[in-house]
Design a protein around this motif. Structure first.
Motif, PDB file in Angstrom:
ATOM      1  N   GLU A 139      25.904  43.078 -27.475  1.00  0.00           N
ATOM      2  CA  GLU A 139      26.846  43.808 -26.617  1.00  0.00           C
ATOM      3  C   GLU A 139      26.550  43.638 -25.128  1.00  0.00           C
ATOM      4  O   GLU A 139      26.613  44.604 -24.358  1.00  0.00           O
ATOM      5  N   LEU A 140      26.289  42.395 -24.711  1.00  0.00           N
ATOM      6  CA  LEU A 140      26.025  42.141 -23.295  1.00  0.00           C
ATOM      7  C   LEU A 140      27.334  41.863 -22.561  1.00  0.00           C
ATOM      8  O   LEU A 140      28.091  40.969 -22.929  1.00  0.00           O
ATOM      9  N   SER A 141      27.573  42.631 -21.513  1.00  0.00           N
ATOM     10  CA  SER A 141      28.727  42.396 -20.645  1.00  0.00           C
ATOM     11  C   SER A 141      28.247  42.299 -19.204  1.00  0.00           C
ATOM     12  O   SER A 141      27.412  43.098 -18.772  1.00  0.00           O
ATOM     13  N   MET A 142      28.747  41.326 -18.479  1.00  0.00           N
ATOM     14  CA  MET A 142      28.416  41.211 -17.057  1.00  0.00           C
ATOM     15  C   MET A 142      29.480  40.368 -16.367  1.00  0.00           C
ATOM     16  O   MET A 142      30.161  39.560 -16.988  1.00  0.00           O
ATOM     17  N   LYS A 143      29.591  40.587 -15.055  1.00  0.00           N
ATOM     18  CA  LYS A 143      30.534  39.840 -14.239  1.00  0.00           C
ATOM     19  C   LYS A 143      29.805  39.303 -13.016  1.00  0.00           C
ATOM     20  O   LYS A 143      28.980  39.997 -12.428  1.00  0.00           O
ATOM     21  N   ILE A 144      30.163  38.077 -12.639  1.00  0.00           N
ATOM     22  CA  ILE A 144      29.593  37.488 -11.430  1.00  0.00           C
ATOM     23  C   ILE A 144      30.744  36.950 -10.590  1.00  0.00           C
ATOM     24  O   ILE A 144      31.534  36.124 -11.055  1.00  0.00           O
ATOM     25  N   GLU A 145      30.830  37.432  -9.362  1.00  0.00           N
ATOM     26  CA  GLU A 145      31.886  36.996  -8.463  1.00  0.00           C
ATOM     27  C   GLU A 145      31.549  35.646  -7.845  1.00  0.00           C
ATOM     28  O   GLU A 145      30.380  35.264  -7.733  1.00  0.00           O
ATOM     29  N   LYS A 161       9.182  39.444  -6.080  1.00  0.00           N
ATOM     30  CA  LYS A 161       9.367  39.231  -4.641  1.00  0.00           C
ATOM     31  C   LYS A 161      10.559  38.313  -4.408  1.00  0.00           C
ATOM     32  O   LYS A 161      11.380  38.553  -3.519  1.00  0.00           O
ATOM     33  N   LEU A 162      10.670  37.272  -5.210  1.00  0.00           N
ATOM     34  CA  LEU A 162      11.815  36.362  -5.089  1.00  0.00           C
ATOM     35  C   LEU A 162      13.103  37.088  -5.467  1.00  0.00           C
ATOM     36  O   LEU A 162      14.104  37.005  -4.754  1.00  0.00           O
ATOM     37  N   VAL A 163      13.068  37.806  -6.585  1.00  0.00           N
ATOM     38  CA  VAL A 163      14.262  38.502  -7.068  1.00  0.00           C
ATOM     39  C   VAL A 163      14.773  39.499  -6.038  1.00  0.00           C
ATOM     40  O   VAL A 163      15.960  39.522  -5.706  1.00  0.00           O
ATOM     41  N   SER A 164      13.873  40.334  -5.522  1.00  0.00           N
ATOM     42  CA  SER A 164      14.290  41.352  -4.566  1.00  0.00           C
ATOM     43  C   SER A 164      14.648  40.753  -3.212  1.00  0.00           C
ATOM     44  O   SER A 164      15.413  41.341  -2.446  1.00  0.00           O
ATOM     45  N   GLY A 165      14.114  39.551  -2.935  1.00  0.00           N
ATOM     46  CA  GLY A 165      14.347  38.915  -1.652  1.00  0.00           C
ATOM     47  C   GLY A 165      15.671  38.196  -1.530  1.00  0.00           C
ATOM     48  O   GLY A 165      16.215  38.091  -0.423  1.00  0.00           O
ATOM     49  N   ILE A 166      16.221  37.697  -2.651  1.00  0.00           N
ATOM     50  CA  ILE A 166      17.450  36.907  -2.540  1.00  0.00           C
ATOM     51  C   ILE A 166      18.610  37.390  -3.411  1.00  0.00           C
ATOM     52  O   ILE A 166      19.758  37.096  -3.102  1.00  0.00           O
ATOM     53  N   CYS A 167      18.334  38.123  -4.487  1.00  0.00           N
ATOM     54  CA  CYS A 167      19.419  38.526  -5.385  1.00  0.00           C
ATOM     55  C   CYS A 167      20.199  39.696  -4.809  1.00  0.00           C
ATOM     56  O   CYS A 167      19.640  40.620  -4.214  1.00  0.00           O
ATOM     57  N   GLU A 168      21.503  39.649  -4.987  1.00  0.00           N
ATOM     58  CA  GLU A 168      22.388  40.710  -4.508  1.00  0.00           C
ATOM     59  C   GLU A 168      22.617  41.775  -5.589  1.00  0.00           C
ATOM     60  O   GLU A 168      22.947  42.921  -5.278  1.00  0.00           O
ATOM     61  N   TYR A 169      22.456  41.371  -6.837  1.00  0.00           N
ATOM     62  CA  TYR A 169      22.738  42.261  -7.959  1.00  0.00           C
ATOM     63  C   TYR A 169      21.863  41.815  -9.128  1.00  0.00           C
ATOM     64  O   TYR A 169      21.553  40.628  -9.269  1.00  0.00           O
ATOM     65  N   ALA A 189      19.862  48.065 -17.712  1.00  0.00           N
ATOM     66  CA  ALA A 189      20.279  48.598 -16.413  1.00  0.00           C
ATOM     67  C   ALA A 189      20.955  47.499 -15.621  1.00  0.00           C
ATOM     68  O   ALA A 189      20.782  46.307 -15.899  1.00  0.00           O
ATOM     69  N   GLU A 190      21.716  47.897 -14.616  1.00  0.00           N
ATOM     70  CA  GLU A 190      22.301  46.942 -13.687  1.00  0.00           C
ATOM     71  C   GLU A 190      22.493  47.631 -12.341  1.00  0.00           C
ATOM     72  O   GLU A 190      22.567  48.865 -12.266  1.00  0.00           O
ATOM     73  N   GLY A 191      22.533  46.829 -11.278  1.00  0.00           N
ATOM     74  CA  GLY A 191      22.719  47.387  -9.949  1.00  0.00           C
ATOM     75  C   GLY A 191      22.064  46.510  -8.908  1.00  0.00           C
ATOM     76  O   GLY A 191      21.641  45.387  -9.194  1.00  0.00           O
ATOM     77  N   THR A 192      21.972  47.017  -7.696  1.00  0.00           N
ATOM     78  CA  THR A 192      21.295  46.277  -6.638  1.00  0.00           C
ATOM     79  C   THR A 192      19.799  46.234  -6.938  1.00  0.00           C
ATOM     80  O   THR A 192      19.290  47.090  -7.690  1.00  0.00           O
ATOM     81  N   PRO A 193      19.070  45.272  -6.362  1.00  0.00           N
ATOM     82  CA  PRO A 193      17.622  45.233  -6.592  1.00  0.00           C
ATOM     83  C   PRO A 193      16.941  46.555  -6.245  1.00  0.00           C
ATOM     84  O   PRO A 193      16.042  47.005  -6.982  1.00  0.00           O
ATOM     85  N   GLY A 194      17.353  47.184  -5.155  1.00  0.00           N
ATOM     86  CA  GLY A 194      16.750  48.453  -4.765  1.00  0.00           C
ATOM     87  C   GLY A 194      16.934  49.531  -5.815  1.00  0.00           C
ATOM     88  O   GLY A 194      16.015  50.305  -6.107  1.00  0.00           O
TER      89      GLY A 194
END
Length: 252
Positions: free
Chosen positions: A21-27, A213-221, A232-237
């Motif tokens: 049951e994985l759902s995700m969207k990438i713009e 460090k890489l994930v939080s440094g460049i990923c938007e979501y 879970a899903e959301g911004t790195p923060g």
């Protein structure tokens, strides 16, 4: 419409439900991370997105086009390229020729032209060489174009694999642990390179990575998998402060 839309995606191997049951969207133009502990199902998701595995259920659409049931080479032509956790270069070919193998989505010639170097063969070869050198230049690899791929340092092999994937002219680039085995300096350089690639080529990026460090440094979501399910899903923060994520992924 999202560039990539995954809906209720699932796959079973015998009695094992690897993804459920994985759902995700990438713009379009996004830079998104897919994270989770070892065995969470991340690479299995990549294998479904690229046609290596056929999902048991659910849907995958790229710019509205269905990818389910398509062969890997057809999905590549539709605009999806990937790298691998374990580098898969043509180790005995030169750096230049590795990149050129990815250009056959765009530049092709007949068997007769290839065997006898007739027709437009030479013109197309020049075009391929120029395009390949352009890509190598983005990654600072133009000076080693004639080196055998196996003789490159590990970090440069990682860059070469990304350059080869870009040679297929993808809409969506899937990076499977691109920083694996890199030292901190190489990882920092890789982060800069991924940003350059995204902006220069307009490619959308989905990456699997354990380097936070890489994930939080460049990923938007971020999307977080645990035991094949979306945790879970959301911004790195948001995600990296989520207690459930900390417990499942960071082991605290």
């Amino acid at each position: 419409m999202a560039m990539l839309e995954v809906t209720s995606l699932g796959i079973s191997f015998g009695g094992l439900r690897a993804v459920d049951e994985l759902s995700m969207k990438i713009e379009e133009g996004g830079l998104v991370g897919l994270i989770g502990p070892n065995g969470a199902g991340k690479t299995t998701v990549f294998n479904m997105l690229t046609g290596v595995y056929r999902p048991t259920d659910g849907g995958i659409r790229l710019d509205g086009q269905n990818l389910i049931g398509k062969k890997p080479h057809d999905i590549c032509k539709m605009g999806v390229a990937r790298t691998f956790q374990n580098i898969r270069l043509f180790s005995k070919l030169t750096v230049l020729d590795n990149v050129k193998t990815g250009l056959h989505n765009e530049i092709t010639y007949s068997l007769a032209e290839s065997l006898f170097h007739v027709g437009s063969y030479r013109k197309k070869e020049r075009a391929m060489n120029e395009r390949a050198m352009e890509l190598l230049g983005v990654f600072g690899l133009e000076s080693v174009a004639d080196y055998q791929a196996a003789n490159l340092p590990y970090g440069k092999q990682r860059k070469l694999e990304i350059a080869r994937a870009l040679a297929t002219n993808p809409k969506l680039l899937l990076l499977d642990e691109p920083a694996a085995g890199m030292n901190p300096n190489e990882t920092a350089e890789l982060m800069e390179t991924i940003e350059v690639v995204r902006k220069r080529f307009g490619v959308t990026v989905l990456l699997i990575e354990h380097d936070m460090k890489l994930v939080s440094g460049i990923c938007e979501y971020l999307y977080v998998l645990n035991f094949g399910r979306l945790l879970a899903e959301g911004t790195p923060g948001e995600v990296l402060k989520n207690p459930e994520v900390v417990t499942a992924y960071l082991g605290e």
